[in-house]
Design a protein around this motif. Structure first.
Motif, PDB file in Angstrom:
ATOM      1  N   PHE A 180       0.817  -1.209   0.000  1.00  0.00           N
ATOM      2  CA  PHE A 180       0.000   0.000   0.000  1.00  0.00           C
ATOM      3  C   PHE A 180       0.849   1.256   0.000  1.00  0.00           C
ATOM      4  O   PHE A 180       0.579   2.200  -0.755  1.00  0.00           O
ATOM      5  N   ASP A 181       1.878   1.298   0.852  1.00  0.00           N
ATOM      6  CA  ASP A 181       2.666   2.514   1.039  1.00  0.00           C
ATOM      7  C   ASP A 181       3.835   2.558   0.065  1.00  0.00           C
ATOM      8  O   ASP A 181       4.875   1.941   0.292  1.00  0.00           O
ATOM      9  N   THR A 218      -3.331   5.279 -10.059  1.00  0.00           N
ATOM     10  CA  THR A 218      -2.636   4.295  -9.220  1.00  0.00           C
ATOM     11  C   THR A 218      -1.188   4.073  -9.647  1.00  0.00           C
ATOM     12  O   THR A 218      -0.516   3.197  -9.088  1.00  0.00           O
ATOM     13  N   THR A 277      -1.748   4.859  -4.948  1.00  0.00           N
ATOM     14  CA  THR A 277      -3.182   5.112  -4.998  1.00  0.00           C
ATOM     15  C   THR A 277      -3.494   6.444  -4.316  1.00  0.00           C
ATOM     16  O   THR A 277      -2.674   6.987  -3.565  1.00  0.00           O
ATOM     17  N   ALA A 278      -4.698   6.957  -4.569  1.00  0.00           N
ATOM     18  CA  ALA A 278      -5.117   8.206  -3.934  1.00  0.00           C
ATOM     19  C   ALA A 278      -5.090   8.063  -2.412  1.00  0.00           C
ATOM     20  O   ALA A 278      -4.668   8.984  -1.692  1.00  0.00           O
ATOM     21  N   ASP A 279      -5.518   6.917  -1.902  1.00  0.00           N
ATOM     22  CA  ASP A 279      -5.505   6.695  -0.453  1.00  0.00           C
ATOM     23  C   ASP A 279      -4.075   6.719   0.089  1.00  0.00           C
ATOM     24  O   ASP A 279      -3.813   7.262   1.169  1.00  0.00           O
ATOM     25  N   ALA A 280      -3.151   6.124  -0.645  1.00  0.00           N
ATOM     26  CA  ALA A 280      -1.754   6.115  -0.207  1.00  0.00           C
ATOM     27  C   ALA A 280      -1.166   7.522  -0.220  1.00  0.00           C
ATOM     28  O   ALA A 280      -0.399   7.903   0.675  1.00  0.00           O
ATOM     29  N   LEU A 311      -2.928  10.323   0.138  1.00  0.00           N
ATOM     30  CA  LEU A 311      -3.544  11.026   1.267  1.00  0.00           C
ATOM     31  C   LEU A 311      -2.879  10.631   2.587  1.00  0.00           C
ATOM     32  O   LEU A 311      -2.633  11.488   3.449  1.00  0.00           O
ATOM     33  N   ALA A 312      -2.592   9.362   2.749  1.00  0.00           N
ATOM     34  CA  ALA A 312      -1.924   8.898   3.965  1.00  0.00           C
ATOM     35  C   ALA A 312      -0.545   9.525   4.101  1.00  0.00           C
ATOM     36  O   ALA A 312      -0.121   9.902   5.209  1.00  0.00           O
TER      37      ALA A 312
END
Length: 375
Positions: A130-131, A355, A359-362, A364-365
């Motif tokens: 993910f990261d 991606t 990814t967008a979530d990664a 943002l994190a």
């Protein structure tokens, strides 16, 4: 005309030449046939780009190129975006290229020269989960008498299916990170190839006790800083590509609305569709502004602040691309998702961009992580 602000006359001439080449060699139906063949031909543009010296745009004079600025990279990406190349231009020239440019060793010099000449295709293999911004933990390098032994895996490495060399990040015994340049033909390297949503290729990379010579370890002072720089340049290039695709999708959609008729009048006469088209035009302007900002940001020295602004720019570009991609497909009706219409391919490429680095979530994190580190 390009939305890029810092183009000079040489850039404009090169952009015209690259756009013409893309239209001729990557004509939509010819591209579809190549990518549906067995095996798929995903490198048709590569030798032509090398022949005209396009790869030299990615490197400074001292590394054998004639460019190396953010505008040089942006011109290359912008010029080719609308012809939907599946060749690993960003994965190889930008991500791997920036990593190699940070190395001061013969191995890197030879690989850069071969990349500019079009005879070698290196790609960066770093992300393991993910990261995308974290150090590697799946691939480890153990020292031996005359080099290292690498074991582990890198999932879904974009461009690995056509790569000749892989720049692999690995955890060293002392906890540091090393970057190794490995020939894909090396014993112990296995690849499980796959096709991505935008018709480009990728591969799960497995390293089974791969022996790397001492010279394969790139001489880089801070490998994670070099990887971070490569990721930031890639985010900039992807923002430029998003803006270029937004322009292409809007042009195709607005032309369609001015031709297609329903209830005795053109679709462009319907007020609801006019409002939708206006939203798309605004989103295109936003994407272009964000891309121009990203190009300007990379002139600054690497810093936490620069990375934060680039992450924000990439997320804004994603949001604008999503508005245009979804609206363009909706306005084309059922044909908007048909393989026979280029608009569906534009939409798939925009989805893949979101991606490609992380990814967008990664992202943002990572923004949250950077913010918390300054508190």
């Amino acid at each position: 005309m390009s939305f890029l602000l810092d183009m000079n006359e040489e850039h404009r001439l090169l952009a015209d030449s690259l756009e013409r080449m893309g239209r001729e060699i990557n004509e939509f139906e010819a591209r579809r046939r190549r990518l549906r063949a067995t095996p798929a031909d995903r490198m048709a543009l590569w030798p032509h780009l090398a022949e005209v010296g396009a790869f030299g745009l990615a490197f400074e004079d001292r590394r054998g190129g004639f460019g190396g600025t953010t505008t040089d990279i942006a011109v290359l990406v912008d010029s080719l975006a609308s012809c939907l190349p599946v060749e690993p231009i960003i994965a190889s020239l930008v991500a791997a290229g920036r990593t190699l440019a940070a190395a001061g060793c013969d191995r890197a010099d030879r690989l850069i020269a071969a990349l500019i000449g079009g005879t070698r295709v290196p790609v960066l293999a770093h992300t393991e989960g993910f990261d995308a911004f974290a150090p590697p933990h799946l691939v480890r390098a153990l020292p031996i008498a005359d080099g290292y032994v690498l074991s582990g895996m890198k999932p879904a490495v974009r461009g690995a299916d056509v790569a000749t060399d892989i720049i692999v990040s690995a955890l060293l015994p002392d906890g540091a990170v090393g970057l190794f340049a490995l020939d894909t033909a090396s014993a112990g390297i296995e690849m499980e190839r796959t096709r991505l949503i935008d018709d480009a290729g990728a591969a799960d990379l497995k390293l089974n006790d791969v022996v790397a010579a001492g010279g394969d370890l790139l001489e880089i002072d801070d490998a994670m800083a070099a990887i971070g720089d490569a990721q930031e340049w890639s985010l900039m290039a992807l923002a430029v590509e998003t803006a270029s695709l937004a322009r292409a999708m809007n042009r195709a959609t607005f032309d369609y609305l001015n031709v297609r008729e329903q209830f005795g009048q053109k679709l462009s006469r319907f007020q609801a569709l006019q409002h939708k088209a206006a939203d798309m035009a605004v989103a295109q302007a936003e994407a272009e502004a964000v891309a121009s900002s990203a190009v300007s940001l990379l002139v600054e020295m690497p810093s936490v602040d620069r990375q934060r602004h680039l992450l924000l720019a990439s997320l804004a570009a994603d949001a604008a691309g999503r508005v245009i991609g979804h609206s363009a497909i909706q306005l084309h009706g059922g044909m908007g998702v048909s393989d026979e219409l280029i608009i569906s391919h534009y939409g798939r490429r925009l989805a893949a961009i979101r991606t490609q680095v992380a990814t967008a979530d990664a992202r943002l994190a990572r923004l949250v992580q950077l913010q918390e580190s300054e508190l």
